[in-house]
Design a protein around this motif. Structure first.
Motif, mmCIF file in Angstrom:
data_model
loop_
_atom_site.group_PDB
_atom_site.id
_atom_site.type_symbol
_atom_site.label_atom_id
_atom_site.label_comp_id
_atom_site.label_asym_id
_atom_site.label_seq_id
_atom_site.Cartn_x
_atom_site.Cartn_y
_atom_site.Cartn_z
ATOM 1 N N TYR A 148 0.994 -1.224 -0.020
ATOM 2 C CA TYR A 148 0.065 0.060 -0.255
ATOM 3 C C TYR A 148 0.912 1.272 0.060
ATOM 4 O O TYR A 148 0.645 2.357 -0.391
ATOM 5 C CB TYR A 148 -0.866 0.101 1.135
ATOM 6 N N VAL A 149 2.069 1.038 0.490
ATOM 7 C CA VAL A 149 3.152 2.231 0.451
ATOM 8 C C VAL A 149 4.402 1.520 0.028
ATOM 9 O O VAL A 149 4.725 0.524 0.493
ATOM 10 C CB VAL A 149 3.289 2.735 2.133
ATOM 11 N N ASP A 150 5.001 2.170 -0.749
ATOM 12 C CA ASP A 150 6.530 1.625 -1.509
ATOM 13 C C ASP A 150 7.291 1.622 -0.592
ATOM 14 O O ASP A 150 7.908 2.595 -0.054
ATOM 15 C CB ASP A 150 6.692 2.494 -2.688
ATOM 16 N N VAL A 151 8.040 0.524 -0.277
ATOM 17 C CA VAL A 151 9.146 0.370 0.725
ATOM 18 C C VAL A 151 10.222 1.035 0.284
ATOM 19 O O VAL A 151 10.887 1.708 0.987
ATOM 20 C CB VAL A 151 9.605 -0.982 1.024
ATOM 21 N N ALA A 152 10.570 1.344 -0.972
ATOM 22 C CA ALA A 152 11.827 2.046 -1.581
ATOM 23 C C ALA A 152 11.685 3.407 -1.379
ATOM 24 O O ALA A 152 12.453 4.050 -0.936
ATOM 25 C CB ALA A 152 11.832 1.736 -3.089
ATOM 26 N N GLU A 153 10.421 3.847 -1.628
ATOM 27 C CA GLU A 153 10.098 5.516 -1.140
ATOM 28 C C GLU A 153 10.480 5.425 0.395
ATOM 29 O O GLU A 153 11.067 6.602 0.753
ATOM 30 C CB GLU A 153 8.771 5.623 -1.413
ATOM 31 N N VAL A 154 9.851 4.606 1.072
ATOM 32 C CA VAL A 154 10.095 4.908 2.460
ATOM 33 C C VAL A 154 11.453 4.854 2.951
ATOM 34 O O VAL A 154 12.079 5.710 3.940
ATOM 35 C CB VAL A 154 9.387 3.882 3.347
ATOM 36 N N VAL A 155 12.176 3.986 2.534
ATOM 37 C CA VAL A 155 13.831 3.818 2.918
ATOM 38 C C VAL A 155 14.514 4.916 2.318
ATOM 39 O O VAL A 155 15.477 5.578 3.060
ATOM 40 C CB VAL A 155 14.278 2.407 2.101
ATOM 41 N N ALA A 156 14.106 5.310 1.241
ATOM 42 C CA ALA A 156 14.878 6.472 0.663
ATOM 43 C C ALA A 156 14.669 7.686 1.410
ATOM 44 O O ALA A 156 15.507 8.671 1.657
ATOM 45 C CB ALA A 156 14.536 6.761 -0.750
ATOM 46 N N PHE A 157 13.392 8.059 1.926
ATOM 47 C CA PHE A 157 12.985 9.033 2.767
ATOM 48 C C PHE A 157 13.837 9.150 3.978
ATOM 49 O O PHE A 157 14.220 9.967 4.566
ATOM 50 C CB PHE A 157 11.487 9.404 3.031
ATOM 51 N N LEU A 158 13.865 7.906 4.455
ATOM 52 C CA LEU A 158 14.397 7.757 6.057
ATOM 53 C C LEU A 158 16.074 7.918 5.903
ATOM 54 O O LEU A 158 16.515 8.559 6.872
ATOM 55 C CB LEU A 158 13.719 6.369 6.681
ATOM 56 N N ARG A 159 16.263 7.523 4.851
ATOM 57 C CA ARG A 159 17.883 7.538 4.378
ATOM 58 C C ARG A 159 18.362 9.004 4.354
ATOM 59 O O ARG A 159 19.211 9.361 4.803
ATOM 60 C CB ARG A 159 18.354 6.451 3.621
ATOM 61 N N ASP A 160 17.521 9.616 3.427
ATOM 62 C CA ASP A 160 18.033 10.907 2.768
ATOM 63 C C ASP A 160 17.298 12.013 3.382
ATOM 64 O O ASP A 160 18.086 13.325 3.399
ATOM 65 C CB ASP A 160 17.836 10.656 1.232
ATOM 66 N N GLU A 161 16.324 11.987 3.809
ATOM 67 C CA GLU A 161 15.438 13.253 4.228
ATOM 68 C C GLU A 161 15.116 13.185 5.897
ATOM 69 O O GLU A 161 14.882 14.612 6.470
ATOM 70 C CB GLU A 161 14.104 13.255 3.500
ATOM 71 N N LYS A 162 15.064 12.361 6.523
ATOM 72 C CA LYS A 162 14.798 12.215 8.099
ATOM 73 C C LYS A 162 15.720 13.304 8.711
ATOM 74 O O LYS A 162 17.130 13.007 8.280
ATOM 75 C CB LYS A 162 15.046 10.794 8.862
ATOM 76 N N PRO A 163 15.703 14.120 9.513
ATOM 77 C CA PRO A 163 16.488 15.186 10.118
ATOM 78 C C PRO A 163 17.295 14.135 10.970
ATOM 79 O O PRO A 163 17.097 13.041 11.527
ATOM 80 C CB PRO A 163 15.511 15.825 11.260
ATOM 81 N N PRO A 164 18.719 14.456 11.201
ATOM 82 C CA PRO A 164 19.740 13.538 11.832
ATOM 83 C C PRO A 164 19.622 13.051 13.309
ATOM 84 O O PRO A 164 19.963 12.198 13.650
ATOM 85 C CB PRO A 164 21.107 14.267 11.681
ATOM 86 N N MET A 165 18.668 13.985 13.879
ATOM 87 C CA MET A 165 18.357 13.786 15.321
ATOM 88 C C MET A 165 16.892 13.335 15.751
ATOM 89 O O MET A 165 16.695 13.035 16.907
ATOM 90 C CB MET A 165 18.805 14.767 16.169
#
Length: 208
Positions: A148-165
């Motif tokens: 229902y949600v693309d795991v590749a999109e979730v992983v990319a977001f958490l890897r590249d856009e999640k604030p570091p803290m």
């Protein structure tokens, strides 16, 4: 039952052993100086995935740290944790129930996908909000399992856009390998016994 007191020699050996353990532990802990926002996954067939995650949310609340919850699936029933947070800690923890129940209850795949996509959009918004120290994505693994949600999109977001803290906690059975590979902390809850198998229904205070 009366405990047998330790003999003096036993006490000395025990104290020496504990002192040695403490010294070794202190030496290890002295090397652990980094801090970072973690990606945490709770998965497995055993009970306690969401319960443990909510324990961390309550720790954040207790420390006065703003946080947020997005529930991807459990929208069809009230829960104690939701009522407690919304009624008492809404200033510190945003709570968004986006799902409408488990897929076998809704029996409407297109609606499930729509709700999951809306939940993911809200999740991204909350994760990017610098105010939030932790964001719990409750049962996101179920949405990912059914695509229902693309795991590749979730992983990319958490890897590249999640604030570091910012910590992000993902719960639910059958976590995707891609998410497990990305995560900093992964716990698999193992099912050994469950009262449901003996005909006991879900009960307030235990399951919800």
């Amino acid at each position: 039952m009366t405990e047998t007191p330790m003999k003096p020699d036993d006490t000395e050996r025990h104290n020496a052993k504990m002192a040695k353990k403490k010294a070794a532990r202190d030496k290890i802990m002295a090397t652990k100086t980094d801090e970072k926002g973690l990606v945490i996954v709770h998965t497995g067939k055993g009970k306690g995935k969401s319960s443990s995650a909510f324990g961390m949310i309550f720790r954040c609340i207790a420390h006065g740290m703003p946080c947020a919850v997005v529930q991807f699936i459990k929208g069809g029933m009230g829960t104690g944790e939701r009522d407690l947070i919304v009624n008492n800690f809404g200033d510190l923890c945003e709570f968004h129930t986006m799902g409408e129940g488990f897929t076998w209850e809704t029996q409407d795949k297109s609606r499930d996908i729509e709700m999951a996509q809306a939940a993911w959009a809200k999740a991204k918004e909350l994760i990017l909000d610098p105010r939030n120290r932790m964001v719990l994505l409750d049962e996101i693994n179920i949405a990912l399992r059914y695509d229902y949600v693309d795991v590749a999109e979730v992983v990319a977001f958490l890897r590249d856009e999640k604030p570091p803290m910012t910590h992000v906690v993902c719960t639910g059975r059958n976590a995707k390998e891609e998410l497990i590979d990305l995560a900093d902390l992964v716990t698999e809850m193992e099912l050994i016994k469950h009262p449901f198998r003996s005909g006991v229904k879900a009960q307030a205070g235990v399951e919800f």
